[in-house]
Scaffold this motif. Sequence first.
Motif, PDB file in Angstrom:
ATOM      1  N   TRP A 168       0.866  -1.348   0.221  1.00 45.65           N
ATOM      2  CA  TRP A 168       0.061   0.068   0.096  1.00 45.65           C
ATOM      3  C   TRP A 168       0.689   1.272  -0.066  1.00 45.65           C
ATOM      4  O   TRP A 168       0.131   2.280  -0.103  1.00 45.65           O
ATOM      5  CB  TRP A 168      -0.803   0.130   1.260  1.00 45.65           C
ATOM      6  CG  TRP A 168      -2.230  -0.243   1.090  1.00 45.65           C
ATOM      7  CD1 TRP A 168      -2.769  -0.973   0.032  1.00 45.65           C
ATOM      8  CD2 TRP A 168      -3.579  -0.039   1.908  1.00 45.65           C
ATOM      9  NE1 TRP A 168      -4.340  -1.211   0.251  1.00 45.65           N
ATOM     10  CE2 TRP A 168      -4.376  -0.717   1.461  1.00 45.65           C
ATOM     11  CE3 TRP A 168      -3.475   0.628   3.108  1.00 45.65           C
ATOM     12  CZ2 TRP A 168      -5.726  -0.679   1.904  1.00 45.65           C
ATOM     13  CZ3 TRP A 168      -4.864   0.620   3.879  1.00 45.65           C
ATOM     14  CH2 TRP A 168      -5.957  -0.033   3.017  1.00 45.65           C
ATOM     15  N   PHE A 224     -14.136  -1.295   3.878  1.00 50.60           N
ATOM     16  CA  PHE A 224     -14.322   0.096   3.258  1.00 50.60           C
ATOM     17  C   PHE A 224     -15.610   0.055   2.159  1.00 50.60           C
ATOM     18  O   PHE A 224     -16.155  -0.965   1.879  1.00 50.60           O
ATOM     19  CB  PHE A 224     -13.112   0.281   2.061  1.00 50.60           C
ATOM     20  CG  PHE A 224     -11.730   0.695   2.608  1.00 50.60           C
ATOM     21  CD1 PHE A 224     -11.893   1.468   3.850  1.00 50.60           C
ATOM     22  CD2 PHE A 224     -10.641   0.376   2.183  1.00 50.60           C
ATOM     23  CE1 PHE A 224     -10.460   1.814   4.371  1.00 50.60           C
ATOM     24  CE2 PHE A 224      -9.233   0.523   2.892  1.00 50.60           C
ATOM     25  CZ  PHE A 224      -9.413   1.493   3.851  1.00 50.60           C
ATOM     26  N   TYR A 270     -16.104   1.218  -1.432  1.00 45.47           N
ATOM     27  CA  TYR A 270     -15.405   1.585  -2.478  1.00 45.47           C
ATOM     28  C   TYR A 270     -16.368   2.289  -3.529  1.00 45.47           C
ATOM     29  O   TYR A 270     -17.551   1.884  -3.592  1.00 45.47           O
ATOM     30  CB  TYR A 270     -14.688   0.422  -3.337  1.00 45.47           C
ATOM     31  CG  TYR A 270     -13.841  -0.495  -2.672  1.00 45.47           C
ATOM     32  CD1 TYR A 270     -12.596  -0.271  -3.019  1.00 45.47           C
ATOM     33  CD2 TYR A 270     -13.969  -1.107  -1.573  1.00 45.47           C
ATOM     34  CE1 TYR A 270     -11.513  -0.984  -2.371  1.00 45.47           C
ATOM     35  CE2 TYR A 270     -12.912  -1.778  -0.730  1.00 45.47           C
ATOM     36  CZ  TYR A 270     -11.738  -1.758  -1.426  1.00 45.47           C
ATOM     37  OH  TYR A 270     -10.751  -2.508  -0.595  1.00 45.47           O
ATOM     38  N   TRP A 290     -13.329  -5.378   1.802  1.00 44.74           N
ATOM     39  CA  TRP A 290     -11.983  -5.344   2.707  1.00 44.74           C
ATOM     40  C   TRP A 290     -11.177  -4.515   2.090  1.00 44.74           C
ATOM     41  O   TRP A 290     -10.986  -4.691   0.810  1.00 44.74           O
ATOM     42  CB  TRP A 290     -11.777  -6.627   3.297  1.00 44.74           C
ATOM     43  CG  TRP A 290     -12.712  -7.608   3.848  1.00 44.74           C
ATOM     44  CD1 TRP A 290     -13.279  -8.721   2.995  1.00 44.74           C
ATOM     45  CD2 TRP A 290     -13.678  -7.396   4.837  1.00 44.74           C
ATOM     46  NE1 TRP A 290     -14.335  -9.134   3.884  1.00 44.74           N
ATOM     47  CE2 TRP A 290     -14.877  -8.272   4.940  1.00 44.74           C
ATOM     48  CE3 TRP A 290     -13.814  -6.311   5.805  1.00 44.74           C
ATOM     49  CZ2 TRP A 290     -15.768  -8.319   5.860  1.00 44.74           C
ATOM     50  CZ3 TRP A 290     -14.660  -6.364   6.867  1.00 44.74           C
ATOM     51  CH2 TRP A 290     -15.838  -7.418   6.784  1.00 44.74           C
ATOM     52  N   PRO A 291     -10.110  -4.198   2.632  1.00 46.38           N
ATOM     53  CA  PRO A 291      -9.003  -3.491   2.010  1.00 46.38           C
ATOM     54  C   PRO A 291      -7.918  -4.178   1.036  1.00 46.38           C
ATOM     55  O   PRO A 291      -7.139  -3.478   0.444  1.00 46.38           O
ATOM     56  CB  PRO A 291      -8.244  -2.988   3.256  1.00 46.38           C
ATOM     57  CG  PRO A 291      -9.198  -2.713   4.495  1.00 46.38           C
ATOM     58  CD  PRO A 291     -10.159  -3.903   4.102  1.00 46.38           C
ATOM     59  N   VAL A 325      -7.769  -3.099  -2.752  1.00 45.06           N
ATOM     60  CA  VAL A 325      -7.349  -1.921  -3.013  1.00 45.06           C
ATOM     61  C   VAL A 325      -6.192  -1.975  -3.987  1.00 45.06           C
ATOM     62  O   VAL A 325      -6.151  -1.412  -5.174  1.00 45.06           O
ATOM     63  CB  VAL A 325      -6.675  -1.087  -1.838  1.00 45.06           C
ATOM     64  CG1 VAL A 325      -5.921   0.309  -2.573  1.00 45.06           C
ATOM     65  CG2 VAL A 325      -7.950  -0.375  -1.048  1.00 45.06           C
ATOM     66  N   VAL A 371     -11.809   5.002  -1.862  1.00 46.63           N
ATOM     67  CA  VAL A 371     -12.302   4.478  -0.535  1.00 46.63           C
ATOM     68  C   VAL A 371     -13.029   5.316   0.311  1.00 46.63           C
ATOM     69  O   VAL A 371     -12.469   6.432   0.586  1.00 46.63           O
ATOM     70  CB  VAL A 371     -11.418   3.521  -0.020  1.00 46.63           C
ATOM     71  CG1 VAL A 371     -11.271   2.413  -1.063  1.00 46.63           C
ATOM     72  CG2 VAL A 371     -10.182   4.083   0.678  1.00 46.63           C
ATOM     73  N   ASN A 407      -5.458   6.147   2.707  1.00 47.37           N
ATOM     74  CA  ASN A 407      -6.109   5.016   2.835  1.00 47.37           C
ATOM     75  C   ASN A 407      -5.957   4.497   4.167  1.00 47.37           C
ATOM     76  O   ASN A 407      -6.818   3.783   5.146  1.00 47.37           O
ATOM     77  CB  ASN A 407      -6.024   3.903   1.874  1.00 47.37           C
ATOM     78  CG  ASN A 407      -6.633   4.359   0.502  1.00 47.37           C
ATOM     79  OD1 ASN A 407      -7.330   5.399   0.530  1.00 47.37           O
ATOM     80  ND2 ASN A 407      -6.118   3.844  -0.595  1.00 47.37           N
ATOM     81  N   LEU A 438      -8.324   3.896   7.497  1.00 49.35           N
ATOM     82  CA  LEU A 438      -8.556   2.559   7.911  1.00 49.35           C
ATOM     83  C   LEU A 438      -8.419   2.610   9.671  1.00 49.35           C
ATOM     84  O   LEU A 438      -9.622   2.118  10.415  1.00 49.35           O
ATOM     85  CB  LEU A 438      -7.488   1.586   7.546  1.00 49.35           C
ATOM     86  CG  LEU A 438      -7.508   0.205   8.485  1.00 49.35           C
ATOM     87  CD1 LEU A 438      -9.071  -0.436   7.933  1.00 49.35           C
ATOM     88  CD2 LEU A 438      -6.643  -0.793   7.686  1.00 49.35           C
TER      89      LEU A 438
END
Length: 435
Positions: free
Chosen positions: A12, A166, A168, A284-285, A288, A307, A376, A380
């Motif tokens: 990330w 999240f 999206y 869920w993340p 991404v 997100v 992001n 979170l």
Amino acid sequence: MPELPWHRRHSWRAGGAVAAALVLTLASACGEPPGEEPDAEGEPAGLAEDPQFVWAVTGADRQIHEDVARLWNENNPDQEVEVFFLAPTADEQRQAMFQDLQSQAGEFDVLGLDVIWTGEFADFGYIESLEDLRPEIEGVSLEGAVDSSQWQQELYALPYSSNGAFLYYRTDLIDEPPTTWDELYETGTAAAEEEGISAYVGQGDQYEGFVVNYLEMFWSAGGELFDDAQENSTFLEGDAAQTALDFMTEGQESGFFAEGFDSMVEDDARALFQAGEAVYMRNWPYAVPLLEGEEGEDSEVAGDFAVAPLPTFTGEGTTSALGGLNNAVSTLSENQDLAREFVLWAATDPEAQAVLADHSLPPTMLSAYDDADDPNLELLGEILADAHARPPVPGYNSLSLVIQDNLHPAFLGQQDADIALEAVDNAAGDALEQD
């Protein structure tokens, strides 16, 4: 219970204290996106020459737990821990730990528990009270993670890892993310009709993922499954249960939910959104980096999505189901003092929690998110701070199945809504007592 959708390992480009990847999925919540299979299960890791105690934990995320154990062993060469890796699926993990406890074998000192198992293990008398350690984690760990570690307001485990959801959305179709479910419905429907795509995808199959999706709407309407003392069901108090079911029913009947929503798990939703065929997605993340097109992924939405927190029915705040693992001390352990020291260290040591973050598993320490410079990751942290723990009552597994068996057909119009809601309320009461 349904199997875990363990994370895929992508970066990330996170910064600050967490400094690395956070690509995640909710423990025990959903179907399993494709990813690395653990190379072993039901075996010791072989990390300690002279182990003084044993930590039983999932064989998924093997490298993460090995690195945490190595860090402990480096700092405590005379009190080394051996990791016993259980199977990667929730059902098999739970069964292996129950077998050890019921047979009085006592092979495991520390038990890595799914966040929804606390009440069940505590009610059976399988794990030690850690209430005296509460001052060490309150204000240090995520509040929802602490909630998931207790049963009837007594602490029986300490937080270890976490997760959250999240919303999206397509930035080329939506100017600002919605703050209410009604706004999401209206903007999603309008954009979908204009583009000839679906408005919304999520986890609608008849499994734990559906339960989580429903509960997030239920909580966002002000509902709670139990009173603060976890002694009575409050599922039907107020109109939250009906509001959440009505929204899902309308979404299905009107076509707001994508075709096939009622059989979607995480990666089904992700694939449709990634192909540019949906306006909104709840997931869920872990999705991404895939949506960004990393590691050779084809993505029609790379650069055209963002997100946001999940909306609520009032437009105030947000909510997400909380996932992750907690560590508990077995009542059969002959090394309880050392086991207690380890579970506290794993919950509160910045280096230990940083190992999780470096390997893409979200930590439970609040301070781990303080210096994040990735938006992001910062988001979170905010979501996790307000996340709801699925109640760790003794009969949660049975309650989840009743929700699946009743509310899933109800939102499809195949069962009377009032009867379905009443069944869940009765099951919630039953879940407070061990079978």
